[in-house]
Design a protein around this motif. Sequence first.
Motif, PDB file in Angstrom:
ATOM      1  N   LEU A  56      60.806  59.006  19.501  1.00 13.81           N
ATOM      2  CA  LEU A  56      62.204  58.702  20.201  1.00 13.81           C
ATOM      3  C   LEU A  56      62.721  60.494  20.306  1.00 13.81           C
ATOM      4  O   LEU A  56      63.269  60.670  21.334  1.00 13.81           O
ATOM      5  CB  LEU A  56      63.284  58.056  19.341  1.00 13.81           C
ATOM      6  CG  LEU A  56      63.163  56.566  19.530  1.00 13.81           C
ATOM      7  CD1 LEU A  56      64.084  55.857  18.467  1.00 13.81           C
ATOM      8  CD2 LEU A  56      63.212  56.254  20.935  1.00 13.81           C
ATOM      9  N   GLY A  57      62.818  61.177  19.474  1.00 11.51           N
ATOM     10  CA  GLY A  57      62.891  62.516  19.355  1.00 11.51           C
ATOM     11  C   GLY A  57      62.258  63.286  20.377  1.00 11.51           C
ATOM     12  O   GLY A  57      63.177  63.981  21.321  1.00 11.51           O
ATOM     13  N   ILE A  60      63.594  62.227  24.016  1.00 10.39           N
ATOM     14  CA  ILE A  60      64.855  62.867  24.116  1.00 10.39           C
ATOM     15  C   ILE A  60      64.454  64.512  24.593  1.00 10.39           C
ATOM     16  O   ILE A  60      65.003  64.772  25.572  1.00 10.39           O
ATOM     17  CB  ILE A  60      65.675  62.571  23.118  1.00 10.39           C
ATOM     18  CG1 ILE A  60      66.075  61.055  22.757  1.00 10.39           C
ATOM     19  CG2 ILE A  60      66.935  63.324  23.315  1.00 10.39           C
ATOM     20  CD1 ILE A  60      66.902  60.638  21.762  1.00 10.39           C
ATOM     21  N   ALA A 219      72.026  52.617  17.496  1.00  7.22           N
ATOM     22  CA  ALA A 219      71.259  53.789  17.612  1.00  7.22           C
ATOM     23  C   ALA A 219      70.022  54.102  18.218  1.00  7.22           C
ATOM     24  O   ALA A 219      69.772  54.898  19.090  1.00  7.22           O
ATOM     25  CB  ALA A 219      71.093  54.453  16.194  1.00  7.22           C
ATOM     26  N   ILE A 220      69.432  52.892  18.102  1.00  6.84           N
ATOM     27  CA  ILE A 220      67.921  52.789  18.975  1.00  6.84           C
ATOM     28  C   ILE A 220      68.248  52.833  20.517  1.00  6.84           C
ATOM     29  O   ILE A 220      67.760  53.095  21.083  1.00  6.84           O
ATOM     30  CB  ILE A 220      67.148  51.664  18.092  1.00  6.84           C
ATOM     31  CG1 ILE A 220      66.621  52.194  16.900  1.00  6.84           C
ATOM     32  CG2 ILE A 220      66.075  51.394  18.891  1.00  6.84           C
ATOM     33  CD1 ILE A 220      65.951  51.015  16.097  1.00  6.84           C
ATOM     34  N   SER A 223      69.691  55.772  21.975  1.00  7.10           N
ATOM     35  CA  SER A 223      68.747  56.778  22.217  1.00  7.10           C
ATOM     36  C   SER A 223      67.686  56.526  23.460  1.00  7.10           C
ATOM     37  O   SER A 223      67.290  57.242  24.359  1.00  7.10           O
ATOM     38  CB  SER A 223      67.559  56.758  20.964  1.00  7.10           C
ATOM     39  OG  SER A 223      68.065  57.315  19.950  1.00  7.10           O
ATOM     40  N   THR A 224      67.368  54.775  23.618  1.00  4.06           N
ATOM     41  CA  THR A 224      66.654  54.457  24.739  1.00  4.06           C
ATOM     42  C   THR A 224      67.409  54.609  25.971  1.00  4.06           C
ATOM     43  O   THR A 224      67.006  55.155  27.032  1.00  4.06           O
ATOM     44  CB  THR A 224      66.571  52.953  24.678  1.00  4.06           C
ATOM     45  OG1 THR A 224      65.711  52.835  23.373  1.00  4.06           O
ATOM     46  CG2 THR A 224      65.541  52.505  25.958  1.00  4.06           C
ATOM     47  N   LEU A 226      69.510  57.140  26.695  1.00  4.49           N
ATOM     48  CA  LEU A 226      69.812  58.360  26.751  1.00  4.49           C
ATOM     49  C   LEU A 226      68.501  58.920  27.450  1.00  4.49           C
ATOM     50  O   LEU A 226      68.526  59.606  28.597  1.00  4.49           O
ATOM     51  CB  LEU A 226      69.988  59.243  25.686  1.00  4.49           C
ATOM     52  CG  LEU A 226      70.425  60.467  25.728  1.00  4.49           C
ATOM     53  CD1 LEU A 226      71.494  60.888  26.549  1.00  4.49           C
ATOM     54  CD2 LEU A 226      70.610  61.275  24.516  1.00  4.49           C
ATOM     55  N   ILE A 227      67.227  58.400  27.012  1.00  3.06           N
ATOM     56  CA  ILE A 227      66.056  58.873  27.531  1.00  3.06           C
ATOM     57  C   ILE A 227      65.922  58.375  29.061  1.00  3.06           C
ATOM     58  O   ILE A 227      65.622  59.168  29.931  1.00  3.06           O
ATOM     59  CB  ILE A 227      64.997  58.175  26.836  1.00  3.06           C
ATOM     60  CG1 ILE A 227      64.928  58.745  25.422  1.00  3.06           C
ATOM     61  CG2 ILE A 227      63.463  58.511  27.347  1.00  3.06           C
ATOM     62  CD1 ILE A 227      64.052  58.146  24.523  1.00  3.06           C
TER      63      ILE A 227
END
Length: 256
Positions: A56-57, A60, A219-220, A223-224, A226-227
Amino acid sequence: MVSVGLFALAFTCPLLGAGIGMAARSRLPGHHLGRDAIDVIKLAMGLMATLVALTLGLLISSANTYHATIESEYRQILAKMVHLDEYLQAYGPETKDVRERIRHVAARSFKQRWPTEDFGPAGPPSEGGRHRFVEIQRRILELKPVDETRRWFQHQALQVTVQLSDLRWLLVSQGTGPALLLPVFILIFLSVVAIFGSFGLYAPPTATLCTVLVLAALAIAGSTFLIVELNSPFHGLLQISSEGAHSLMQSLAERL
């Protein structure tokens, strides 16, 4: 929106996994949840969680770089369009037709990026073909400069059109989208189901435990989201602003 759909899926998968783990906890024989078994499960899930976090990092970081690159190229195109119009205006009044065509090409290009917005007249469809800049270059070459000053402006205008064409194709070639990331997201979601399923095995369900799991799922999902948004620079909530395009079109219209 694709980003909203994936956000909902990324939020649901961890909670589904946690629910499966909680349900399995009450049905598994005691020796399946002994100390040794729990230690092995924690180590395996810790390794999986680390890999998911790293993935994930990296996604992103890559998406942010891609978004910044597209925005930079887009701003370069705006700046070079201004320079092109300035060079042709300085050449003389005989470039008015070429400048009008450039304005139409710009309006049509911006309309393709932001279909719901108005950028002024786009001219006939024939002006928006794949070789739009080649036709502009042909018209600039047809100019007959009578002195060195006009010849210099003609040369500079031709150079800018070459740079604009290169930037346009670079922008097109870098087009990507969430569909290309779908296999990666599927692997991440399956891993998250397993990780949260193991969480449900460790402790009985309580309000505190459920709250923590919901926050982790958010949070997961965030992140998804945002990607996906960063990989869609001309769509969604984080899309590149069209204000620069509108300012350019207004400037071109005022110069004519």
